[in-house]
Design an enzyme around this catalytic site. Sequence first.
Site, short mmCIF file in Angstrom:
data_model
loop_
_atom_site.label_atom_id
_atom_site.label_comp_id
_atom_site.label_asym_id
_atom_site.label_seq_id
_atom_site.Cartn_x
_atom_site.Cartn_y
_atom_site.Cartn_z
N GLY A 157 48.74 74.91 19.41
CA GLY A 157 48.98 75.09 20.85
C GLY A 157 48.91 73.72 21.51
O GLY A 157 49.11 72.69 20.86
N ARG A 158 48.61 73.74 22.81
CA ARG A 158 48.58 72.46 23.55
C ARG A 158 47.63 71.45 22.92
O ARG A 158 47.99 70.29 22.71
CB ARG A 158 48.18 72.71 25.00
CG ARG A 158 49.27 73.33 25.85
CD ARG A 158 48.73 73.63 27.24
NE ARG A 158 47.83 74.75 27.16
CZ ARG A 158 48.09 75.96 27.63
NH1 ARG A 158 49.22 76.19 28.24
NH2 ARG A 158 47.23 76.95 27.50
N ILE A 159 46.39 71.89 22.65
CA ILE A 159 45.38 70.92 22.16
C ILE A 159 45.69 70.53 20.72
O ILE A 159 45.65 69.33 20.37
CB ILE A 159 43.96 71.51 22.31
CG1 ILE A 159 43.65 71.73 23.80
CG2 ILE A 159 42.92 70.56 21.70
CD1 ILE A 159 42.36 72.49 24.10
N ALA A 238 37.14 74.20 19.05
CA ALA A 238 37.75 75.38 19.70
C ALA A 238 36.65 76.32 20.18
O ALA A 238 36.14 76.16 21.30
CB ALA A 238 38.72 76.05 18.74
N ARG A 239 36.27 77.28 19.36
CA ARG A 239 35.16 78.17 19.68
C ARG A 239 34.34 78.36 18.42
O ARG A 239 34.91 78.56 17.33
CB ARG A 239 35.67 79.53 20.18
CG ARG A 239 36.16 79.52 21.63
CD ARG A 239 35.02 79.31 22.63
NE ARG A 239 35.47 79.29 24.01
CZ ARG A 239 35.80 78.20 24.71
NH1 ARG A 239 35.72 77.01 24.15
NH2 ARG A 239 36.17 78.30 25.96
N GLU A 268 25.94 79.59 20.93
CA GLU A 268 25.51 78.50 21.83
C GLU A 268 24.49 79.01 22.84
O GLU A 268 24.66 80.12 23.35
CB GLU A 268 26.73 77.94 22.57
CG GLU A 268 27.66 77.21 21.65
CD GLU A 268 28.87 76.62 22.37
OE1 GLU A 268 28.86 76.49 23.61
OE2 GLU A 268 29.83 76.29 21.66
N HIS A 286 29.13 70.79 22.90
CA HIS A 286 30.29 71.35 23.62
C HIS A 286 30.76 70.42 24.75
O HIS A 286 30.68 70.76 25.93
CB HIS A 286 29.96 72.75 24.16
CG HIS A 286 31.20 73.59 24.37
ND1 HIS A 286 31.24 74.95 24.22
CD2 HIS A 286 32.48 73.23 24.72
CE1 HIS A 286 32.46 75.40 24.47
NE2 HIS A 286 33.24 74.36 24.78
N GLY A 288 33.94 69.03 24.75
CA GLY A 288 35.39 68.87 24.65
C GLY A 288 36.08 68.40 25.91
O GLY A 288 36.84 67.44 25.91
C1 DGY Z 1 37.33 75.29 27.40
O1 DGY Z 1 37.85 75.02 28.47
O2 DGY Z 1 37.56 76.34 26.82
C2 DGY Z 1 36.41 74.27 26.84
O3 DGY Z 1 35.76 74.71 25.73
C3 DGY Z 1 35.46 73.82 27.94
O4 DGY Z 1 34.87 72.61 27.61
#
Ligand code: DGY
Length: 328
Positions: A157-159, A238-239, A268, A286, A288
């Site tokens: 995807g985008r990231i 991601a997650r 988390e 976390h 990101g």
């Molecule tokens: C998101 O936007 O999903 C990121 O994990 C936030 O830092």
Amino acid sequence: MEGYKVYVTRMIPEKAILYLKDHYDVEVNPEDRPLERSELLDKVKNRHGIITMLNDKVDAELMDQAGSQCRIFANYAVGYNNIDIPAATERAIFISNTPDVLTDATADMTWALLLSAARRVVEGDRIVRSGGFTGWSPLLMLGVEVTGKTLGIIGAGRIGQAVARRAQGFGMKILYTANNPRADFERETGASFAGLNVLLSQSDFVSVHVPLTPLTHHLISVSEFAIMKESSILINTARGPVVDEKALAEALRNGQIRAAGLDVYEREPEVEKELLVLDNVVLSPHLGSSTLDTRERMGLMAAENIIAALHGKIPPQCLNPQAATKGR
Ligand code: DGY
């Protein structure tokens, strides 16, 4: 609009709050901590719009507590696994997120972890601080070369695509998984579409960029580690629950993979204890999207979504435009 009440569940950069205050009666949780469930249930009452964080559970109960005047929950994150979207749609409540504005920051963080894990930066820092650096040595802390290696992107995807573009600077071969092949992305980066098992067995670095859904929960677990290269490095920005943390700790301990870099965790802020004692994993809390520029942009985007919804429009980053067709 006069009289509309907006609640923000956590302090975010001031710009967005000031912007919202120009339009509405805005209250922000003044404490730098997530609200307890009971506090959250109480605070959303009678609000027209609410900015939520990724660790706020936005479910039917919370929506009902907010009340029938509530038009939108604007999530301050691109991920929205914390939100029950069908429940919102049923109640004619819009849900929005913050895509695009955090793509570069998250891709940069992915690379920070990848390079740190490959070149043992954090481990080296610990050695220097503890007085263990006794001078240059030809065999000291040999890491792995990044240039020219194969990078596997799970979820282009985008990231994922932004991570791949950065890999071009390192002359890497790129493999990717996605729901469908992406011709533009392939043209731009030379990436090749692959099945998950092929990607895992051929990549030197594997980076996870899928959203958390029931289908991606523990996508990377015991059998996936078994087919990865022993020299491979896994990165997850991601997650957390996409990777089985216990299985990861075992794979790192028994040498099934070489190292990992994690920005996200299954429970988390708890982190699997077995990971905390391993030197071959880099752990960040976390971060990101955590640059001031990005967090300001996320706030302004969430604010724009609130403003649109309270003007009776479909918010620009709306995840459930069908909510507009539900009667109020
Ligand atoms: C998101 O936007 O999903 C990121 O994990 C936030 O830092």
